[in-house]
Each structure stands twice: as C-alpha cells, then as structure tokens.
Design an enzyme around this catalytic site. Sequence first.
Site, PDB file in Angstrom:
ATOM      1  N   SER A  13      34.296  53.427  41.041  1.00 31.36           N
ATOM      2  CA  SER A  13      34.356  52.671  39.792  1.00 31.36           C
ATOM      3  C   SER A  13      35.732  52.032  39.691  1.00 31.36           C
ATOM      4  O   SER A  13      36.706  52.537  40.268  1.00 31.36           O
ATOM      5  CB  SER A  13      34.129  53.590  38.589  1.00 31.36           C
ATOM      6  N   TYR A  25      36.062  61.257  32.988  1.00 30.45           N
ATOM      7  CA  TYR A  25      35.372  60.323  33.879  1.00 30.45           C
ATOM      8  C   TYR A  25      36.336  59.650  34.855  1.00 30.45           C
ATOM      9  O   TYR A  25      36.086  59.607  36.066  1.00 30.45           O
ATOM     10  CB  TYR A  25      34.647  59.265  33.050  1.00 30.45           C
TER      11      TYR A  25
END
Length: 332
Positions: A174, A187
């Site tokens: 990501s 995250y």
Amino acid sequence: MHHLRLGLLALALSTLGALGLNATSAPQDREAEAAVTDDEESSRPAVLVTGASSGIGRRTTEVLAANGFFVYAGARKDADLAELNALENVQGIRLDVTDPEQIAAAVATVEAGGRGLFGLINNAGVAVVAPLIEVTDADLEFQFDVNVKGPVRVTRAFADLLIASGGRMATTGSISGFLAWEFGGPYTMSKHAIESFSDTLAAELAPFGVAVGVVDPGNYRSQIGVSMRERLQARGYATEGSRYAEQMEARLSGPGDRDQYDEPDDVAAAFLAFLTDEAPRRRTIVTPNRAEAEMTLRAAIARVAEIASGPQEVFGEDEVLEMVKAALDGAR
C-alpha cells in the site's frame, strides 16, 4: 540543508513517470499480449491469489485467468467460493491465511492439481484504524496476524513449489507502507512491514531463481472498509471513554464500501506485469491520480532529506543528488 530537500523534491517529482508513480503506471494492454488459445488450456501456469473474494484480489483473479493463467483463488466463505468456481480457469480454495490447517490443505490441493505453482499473490488483508495509545492488543494482533504473519505463513508453505518452478511471488502492499496518518498506525505499521518483508525475501529467494515483488496501491474500490468499520465500532473506539471519540466517530461514520473510488484495474494489471515481464519490477506503486503518487514520493523523499541533513553531515548535496540519480537509473 533546506536547498538539498528542495533539490531532491524537484528531481524526484520530475521523474514520476519514469518510476511509474501515476495513474497510468500499470500496463493496460496485457490481455492482448498474453492471450492463449483453447488448446493451451491444460498447460496454463498456476497462480494462487489469497483474499480473492472481492476488490483487488477478485479483479486480479479475473485478469490473470483471462490472460493465460490458471488461478487458485483463496476465500473463506461458501458463497464467495461458489462465485469463484463459476469463473473460467479459476478454482476456489478455502483459505484463511491465519489458519495453518487451511494453508496446509491449500498446499495439498495445489499439489494434487498437478500444475505446480508458478506464482503467488499474497493479497489478503484487513484494516484496523484506531489511536495507538488506545488500540487493544487483540486488535493489533488481528491486524498483524492477517497482513504480516499471513503472507509469511503462506509464502513459507508454498516456497518449495515456487522454488521448483523458478516462479514469482508478489504481495499487495500500500502507499500506506510509505505514509503515516492519524489513527492509521496499526494499518500503516503492517504495510511498512510488508515493504521489509518483500525486500528481505527477494534477497533470500534470488539464489533459487524466484523473483519477489510488491505492488503498492493507492485508493481503489474494495470492501476492506466494511468489515473494519463493523469491528471497530463494536470495540467502542468512538465512545465517550476515548480521548479521540469525536475524531473516531467521524472516521468510522464514512462510507465503508469505498464505492467512491475507481475499480482496481490498474492494480490487477500491475500484478499481471509482474508475472509476465521478462524483468519484473521489485516495487510498483499504482495510484488513481498524480496527487496520491506525489504524496507518497514526497514522504519517501522527506526521509531521505532527514537522513542526509542529520547532525553528522556525512554527505554533501551533490553527493546525495548523485545517489538519487543512480537509484533512478537502476529503477529504470
């Protein structure tokens, strides 16, 4: 060192296209290049995609299956497995990346299929959004169990098959593996770990002829926010007992289905490129717009500038710029 920081930014921002950090970074014409004829169906190389029930995993499964691969598609629910099994050149496999027994069963299924395994796409992932000083151990463990330990478990289990085929393994990272944002600690920490996982594994598997990469998407349509919102609301992070109740309520009250974002076609194309290019890229950042690409690059450059402008002052501006240029040449 202020000028060094500006110089680095100017140099790197001028090379966004060369690095593939934009909305058109992923190839769009792979379907025509990699198409196969009907009589080649039985010899399609096999790829396993985890987290294939929706979003990036589902679209990647569809694209790979349409472009010469046989896809073992991992999912947890019966309904999702049924949908995957209905796709041509796809076989659904029950696979929870936190369950060693299901992982072992998946290995047995692939071995029994007789195709070997050319590719592994570690895509399964979850998101925990919570203040770091309030997040529970259980939620932090859940985050890392899926996003970090999951790829380690699955890669370890399928390593022999990948080495036997001289294949390729990529993980869904990501742009949050380079960024940090309020309440995104659990995250973003997990995605930073995936960057290290990928680089380390690449060095360790290179002697065996296995290529390793990571595809780092920006914001695309997925279902990851739905389960995240349900889980965190149940945990009470937005209640009066939280120091950040108001901010967390605003964060968790937004749309969870991410329908406002583009479909992850570019991400699927990046995975296809990794599996089919003669010299696959170690790292591919794919974003739906230039703004997300620039934000990611600026975050990475800021760290370089902070290192270069440290108290030791070991390197001058010209030396650092030469290092950046050499790295760009290597990436190209």
